[in-house]
Write a protein that holds these residues in place. Structure first.
Motif: not given
Lengths: 291, 262
Positions: A200-202, B75-80
């Protein structure tokens, strides 16, 4: 709701434990197993008669025998007991050979760590979700694991000659495949929570391997490493008998020159060596587990 | 605060696991500076909707927009950022290293292959995030040694180190005692009020939802059944859990299990 009640509970049928089809299948499997073992016994000449005839040979191997030759001379052939306990000729070199066996097992284990780690990471679902690479890692490890250490040792002895070095290489290659598999299974069982949190943190798969999976599995990996060291010292005894150095090599040469008493001394030293390594590795694993 | 532009906007989200429809055209918005609570029985789709937003689940249909930009499904969202009921820190790593891990998305492998490679400015930022949640003095302790409430605040600090604009919380206080719950909920409230984050929290405690959120969303069967300010009637909340409670009651009285429980 009342806590206690005197009302009788309804009587229900108890479901049968065995079904007829299950019983038939069990009988069939039993018959098949008995037949297979009977055939194997015939093929390998395994019988009580063979065991009785072998007994005489075993007795002369253990306690010696007087052989009378056609020219009338009788020569006493020494057996395995009493042991050969000469310090300078047998025991001191034996201890040195044991140490060499440990060094072979140690290097064979340690040298395989980087490659085993690489294969473990690409072969675990947790750290690699790119399926083709996952298959490649598993496949390479299966092929490497299918060849026994002894066969690797024979190949490298053919290439570079007798000695401890081909033993080290043989153990390292086999250990890459075995430890890589054990490590990847440990990584498969890791708690997926932190992995998800970092995703989640990318974080990339490599980053989550480094920051979520490895810290969580490090004690298991260390435990498996110690277990493999233990196993590899045992294997290096066997590798010695095909010419790859250490105590195994001298067990083999003493047998070949009919020095059964010296050989049995070395066998006893191997027993002590294996027990000591086993206890040491178990003790260290307990220590690691409590860190 | 609903006059703010929606920072997180979910439109017509659908998701099925096999035969079971979990999200059935769910839509809602969360604005900057707003705390929104999601209430609903188990299986009503609360957690799944949050997991779709951060890319842990791939929705079958619908759009997710964050700050006006449509998110790529799965996909992951950087702002979340997200915090979890089970917290999901790495217990053997230090508190500070756990917070630094929030920055992984913007660090190349050369600066993140190990904790030893984390740049000083990232560590300084992580310290500031820890200070924000009141745990700067615990930075070098192992995360596993902290209490549940402290660990959840470290997880919030990790989300701040990610520089998130939207914070999703999946049952953030379900595993915590009342005092720790209070602390974590106060922290979430203050992140919305003082730092302008958009906060969406799945909760199982209607009274916490009433006290700490601007709006409460009621979910049932993967749909929105109400969207109202924090003054929600007891009856509306009770309705959310009624089918599950009735199923449980019938199970207890007849002794037969029903598969339609969830």
């Amino acid at each position: 709701m009342s806590g206690l009640t005197t009302a009788p509970r309804p009587r229900l049928d108890i479901p049968p434990r065995f079904r007829p089809s299950g019983v038939a299948a069990a009988a069939l499997i039993t018959v098949a197993l008995v037949l297979v073992h009977w055939y194997a016994a015939v093929q390998t000449n395994t019988s009580p008669k063979e065991l009785l005839e072998g007994w005489r040979g075993l007795w002369s191997f253990l306690f010696g025998v007087d052989r009378t030759y056609p020219n009338g001379k009788t020569i006493h052939q020494d057996g395995a007991f009493p042991l050969d306990l000469r310090w300078a000729e047998t025991i001191r070199p034996g201890l040195e050979y044991c140490l060499l066996t440990i060094w072979i097992g140690l290097l064979g284990t340690t040298l395989s760590i980087p490659v085993a780690l690489f294969f473990a990471v690409i072969s675990s679902r947790t750290t690699n979700r790119f399926v083709p690479l996952w298959f490649l890692g598993r496949g390479v490890m299966s092929v490497l694991r299918a060849v026994p250490e002894t066969v690797y040792a024979l190949m490298f002895i053919a290439a570079v000659g007798f000695g401890a070095f081909p033993g080290v290489i043989a153990l390292a290659i086999h250990n890459v495949a075995v430890m890589g598999k054990l490590w990847s299974e440990a990584m498969d069982e890791v708690d997926q929570g932190p992995v998800e949190a970092l995703r989640v943190a990318g974080a990339s798969p490599t980053q989550s391997a480094a920051h979520a999976v490895l810290p969580a599995v490090m004690p298991s990996l260390l435990g498996l490493l110690l277990y493999r060291f233990d196993t590899n010292v045992r294997s290096s005894v066997i590798l010695g008998t095909v010419g790859a150095g250490g105590i195994g090599f001298f067990i083999k040469t003493e047998v070949d020159s009919f020095h059964f008493d010296t050989m049995m001394t070395y066998v006893c030293m191997v027993i002590v060596l294996i027990i000591v390594i086993d206890l040491f590795s178990a003790w260290l694993r307990r220590k690691v587990g409590t860190v | 605060m609903s006059e703010h532009a929606a920072t997180l906007s979910i439109e017509g989200l659908r998701k099925a696991f096999g035969e079971k429809t979990v999200l059935d055209g769910l839509s809602f918005q969360v604005a900057s500076g707003e705390v929104v609570s999601l209430l609903g029985a188990n299986g009503s789709g609360k957690s799944t909707s949050l997991r779709c937003v951060v890319g842990l689940e791939r929705p079958d249909a619908g759009t997710i927009t964050v700050g006006g930009v449509t998110a790529k499904p799965g996909e992951a969202v950087p702002e979340v950022a997200m915090v979890f009921q089970k917290i999901h820190l790495v217990p053997r790593r230090s508190v500070l290293d756990n917070v630094c891990a929030g920055a992984l998305g913007r660090l190349g492998l050369s600066r993140s292959w190990s904790v030893l490679a984390f740049p000083r400015e990232v560590q300084a930022e992580a310290m500031a995030c820890l200070d924000r949640v009141g745990l700067a003095d615990r930075a070098r302790e192992k995360a596993g040694r902290l209490s549940g409430g402290q660990q959840q605040r470290v997880a919030v600090a990790r989300a701040l180190c990610q520089r998130a604009k939207v914070l999703l919380a999946d049952e953030p206080v379900s595993a915590l005692d009342p005092a720790a719950s209070e602390q974590v909920m106060n922290l979430l409230r203050s992140l919305a009020d003082d730092d302008g984050l958009a906060v969406a929290a799945v909760l199982h405690q209607p009274d916490l939802a009433r006290r700490f959120s601007d709006r409460i969303l009621g979910l049932a069967g993967g749909r929105l059944v109400f969207d109202s300010s924090a003054e929600v009637t007891d009856e509306a909340v009770a309705d959310l859990y009624r089918p599950a409670l009735e199923a449980a009651a019938s199970m207890a009285s007849t002794g037969t299990a029903t598969k339609e429980f969830a």
